[in-house]
Write an enzyme that holds these catalytic residues in place. Structure first.
Site, PDB file in Angstrom:
ATOM      1  N   HIS A  50      -1.185  17.417   3.614  1.00 50.12           N
ATOM      2  CA  HIS A  50      -2.355  18.077   4.186  1.00 50.12           C
ATOM      3  C   HIS A  50      -1.978  19.463   4.690  1.00 50.12           C
ATOM      4  CE1 HIS A  50      -4.414  14.425   3.715  1.00 50.12           C
ATOM      5  NE2 HIS A  50      -4.567  14.034   4.969  1.00 50.12           N
ATOM      6  N   CYS A  91      -3.431  11.335  10.693  1.00 47.92           N
ATOM      7  CA  CYS A  91      -2.422  12.179  10.058  1.00 47.92           C
ATOM      8  C   CYS A  91      -2.648  13.665  10.335  1.00 47.92           C
ATOM      9  CB  CYS A  91      -2.390  11.917   8.554  1.00 47.92           C
ATOM     10  SG  CYS A  91      -3.996  11.968   7.744  1.00 47.92           S
ATOM     11  N   SER A 145      -1.371 -10.288  -3.127  1.00 49.60           N
ATOM     12  CA  SER A 145      -0.074  -9.654  -3.386  1.00 49.60           C
ATOM     13  C   SER A 145       1.083 -10.637  -3.373  1.00 49.60           C
ATOM     14  CB  SER A 145       0.181  -8.553  -2.349  1.00 49.60           C
ATOM     15  OG  SER A 145      -0.756  -7.517  -2.473  1.00 49.60           O
ATOM     16  N   VAL A 149       1.182   3.700   2.266  1.00 45.85           N
ATOM     17  CA  VAL A 149       1.932   3.919   3.504  1.00 45.85           C
ATOM     18  C   VAL A 149       2.998   2.842   3.674  1.00 45.85           C
ATOM     19  CG1 VAL A 149       1.785   4.062   6.018  1.00 45.85           C
ATOM     20  CG2 VAL A 149       0.027   5.154   4.610  1.00 45.85           C
ATOM     21  N   GLY A 163       0.819  -1.202   0.000  1.00 45.31           N
ATOM     22  CA  GLY A 163       0.000   0.000   0.000  1.00 45.31           C
ATOM     23  C   GLY A 163       0.855   1.255   0.000  1.00 45.31           C
ATOM     24  N   ARG A 193     -11.626  17.732   1.721  1.00 43.02           N
ATOM     25  CA  ARG A 193     -10.748  17.096   0.742  1.00 43.02           C
ATOM     26  C   ARG A 193     -10.534  18.067  -0.408  1.00 43.02           C
ATOM     27  NH1 ARG A 193      -7.995  12.854   2.099  1.00 43.02           N
ATOM     28  NH2 ARG A 193      -9.848  11.623   2.612  1.00 43.02           N
ATOM     29  N   SER A 199      -4.117  11.767  -1.319  1.00 46.64           N
ATOM     30  CA  SER A 199      -3.343  10.626  -0.831  1.00 46.64           C
ATOM     31  C   SER A 199      -3.849  10.130   0.508  1.00 46.64           C
ATOM     32  CB  SER A 199      -1.856  10.982  -0.734  1.00 46.64           C
ATOM     33  OG  SER A 199      -1.675  12.204  -0.039  1.00 46.64           O
ATOM     34  N   GLY A 200      -4.653  10.943   1.182  1.00 42.03           N
ATOM     35  CA  GLY A 200      -5.284  10.474   2.411  1.00 42.03           C
ATOM     36  C   GLY A 200      -6.211   9.302   2.166  1.00 42.03           C
ATOM     37  N   LYS A 210     -12.090  12.470  15.182  1.00 42.55           N
ATOM     38  CA  LYS A 210     -10.754  11.946  15.483  1.00 42.55           C
ATOM     39  C   LYS A 210      -9.834  13.072  15.955  1.00 42.55           C
ATOM     40  CE  LYS A 210     -10.761   8.324  11.913  1.00 42.55           C
ATOM     41  NZ  LYS A 210     -10.196   7.951  10.588  1.00 42.55           N
TER      42      LYS A 210
END
Length: 347
Positions: free
Chosen positions: A248, A134, A42, A16, A14, A241, A164-165, A220
Site C-alpha cells: 500500500h 494495515c 482445508s 496472511v 490464507g 484501490r 492483496s488487501g 478505521k
C-alpha cells in the site's frame, strides 16, 4: 530467550497466514509446537515450516485447550475471531488478532510495537491484543516521530491500496483481468473480489459506505490512529484501490500547531531514525518509495518529504509498505515478540 511456545495460526492457508509462517521462520520465533488451523475444507492439506510438513487441523472450540496453545494468531476474518478467540483465551493462550473485530474495544490494546509497546501490558484484561488496519500501521509509524517532534493537530491521507488487501482472491482477479485484457475479452472477465474492474482502473472505495460519507476503511484509519497515539488528532482519509499486487502507498499531509515552522531536514532525520522506517528522498534523482521497493520487506519507506508552499506548519510526504507483512503478519509477530519480552521481564 530460552522459553519456547506452542503457537497456533488461525487462517493458516490464507494470504496472511502463509506470510505469518514465513515471518516466524525468518525471525527464528521460539516455537515448541506449531498448530496450523483452518476450516474443515482445508483439512487434508499441509503447511511447510522449516522443512517439516504440518497437517492443517480443523478450528474447533476445544482445539486450543487440547493442544495447550500459548500464542494464537488469528487471521481468518472478523466472524471467526468473534466466535473462536474466546476459546483460545479460555484455553490459556494470548490472542493476537489480525481482524477488525476487536480493534476499537476499549478494553483491548491496539498495538504497533514501535509506536505504543506499553499498551501490550493491557492484554491481561481480556487475553487479546488487536493488530491495527494495515493502512493505519504504516501511517502511524511515520506519524509517531513527527508527533513527538512537533505535536500533530491534523492528518489528511489518501491511500493507494494494493489488491492483496482483498487477499488471494483480489490478487488473482487483477492477474486474470490483465490476461483477459491482452486476450481482448476484458468485458467478460470476472468481477467478484471488487465491485468494479480493477485492471487498468482505480476504485475510490475500500470497504462499505458509512453514514458519515466515508467508507469503513477510512473510518478505521481515523479512529485507530487516535487510539494508538492516545491523542484526539483530526484525521481525514480517502482510500483507493489500485491495480498493484502488493504494498500500500499513502500520500499524507500533516498539520502541526500554528506556531510551528517546519524544519524539513529535522523531519527527515526523526523519521529515518524511527525503528523499522527508512527515508528514501531524492526527488531530483528519482529516489522515493514505490511498491516494487517495499514488497516482501519489513520496512516502511518514506519519501517526497516537503514543506507546504503556503503554510509553514504543514508537511507532505509519501509512504509505502508491504501490507501483507508490515501491515499484518510482521506486525503480529512483532507484537508477540514484545509480549514475550514483557512476560520474561515479569518472571
Amino acid at each position: 530467550m530460552s522459553r519456547k511456545f506452542n503457537v497456533a495460526v488461525v487462517g493458516a492457508t490464507g494470504a496472511v497466514g502463509e506470510e505469518l509462517f514465513r515471518v516466524l521462520e525468518e525471525v527464528d520465533f521460539p516455537i515448541n509446537e506449531l498448530l496450523p488451523l483452518a476450516s474443515a475444507n482445508s483439512v487434508g492439506t499441509d503447511i511447510e515450516y522449516r522443512g517439516i510438513q504440518y497437517p492443517v487441523v480443523e478450528l474447533t472450540e476445544t482445539v486450543f485447550e487440547e493442544n495447550e496453545v500459548d500464542i494464537a494468531f488469528f487471521s481468518a476474518g472478523g466472524s471467526i475471531s468473534e466466535k473462536f478467540a474466546k476459546y483460545a483465551v479460555e484455553g490459556g493462550a494470548v490472542v493476537i488478532d489480525n481482524t477488525s473485530h476487536f480493534r476499537m474495544d476499549p478494553n483491548i490494546p491496539l498495538v504497533v510495537p514501535e509506536v505504543n509497546p506499553e499498551d501490550i501490558e493491557l492484554w491481561k484484561e481480556t487475553g487479546i491484543i488487536a493488530n491495527p488496519n494495515c493502512s493505519t500501521i504504516q501511517m502511524v509509524q511515520a506519524l509517531k516521530p513527527l508527533d513527538d517532534l512537533y505535536g500533530i493537530k491534523r492528518v489528511d491521507v489518501s491511500t493507494y491500496q494494493a489488491t492483496s488487501g482483498a487477499g488471494k482472491a483480489g490478487m488473482e482477479e487483477l492477474v486474470i483481468q490483465m490476461q483477459d485484457f491482452f486476450a481482448f475479452k476484458l468485458d467478460d472477465s470476472k468481477k467478484e473480489a471488487f465491485a468494479h474492474q480493477i485492471a487498468l482502473n482505480v476504485i475510490p472505495q475500500v470497504d462499505k459506505a458509512m453514514e458519515s460519507g466515508f467508507t469503513k476503511e477510512e473510518e478505521k484509519m481515523v479512529y485507530e490512529t487516535q487510539k494508538i497515539l492516545h491523542k484526539d488528532i483530526a484525521v481525514a482519509a480517502t482510500c483507493v484501490r489500485v491495480p498493484v499486487l502488493r504494498s500500500h502507498s499513502e500520500s499524507i499531509t500533516v498539520t502541526f500547531g500554528d506556531d510551528i515552522d517546519v524544519d524539513v531536514d529535522q523531519c527527515r532525520e526523526v523519521i529515518n531514525n524511527f525503528e523499522n522506517v527508512e527515508v528514501m528522498d531524492d526527488l531530483e534523482n528519482g529516489v522515493y518509495p514505490m511498491p516494487i521497493i517495499s514488497t516482501d520487506t519489513d520496512i516502511t519507506y518514506v519519501g517526497r518529504i516537503r514543506k507546504d508552499i503556503y503554510s509553514k506548519n504543514m508537511l507532505h510526504f509519501f509512504n509505502v509498505a508491504d501490507q501483507v507483512r508490515v501491515g499484518a503478519a510482521t506486525n503480529s509477530v512483532r507484537i508477540a515478540l514484545k509480549w514475550i519480552e514483557l512476560e520474561d521481564n515479569e518472571c
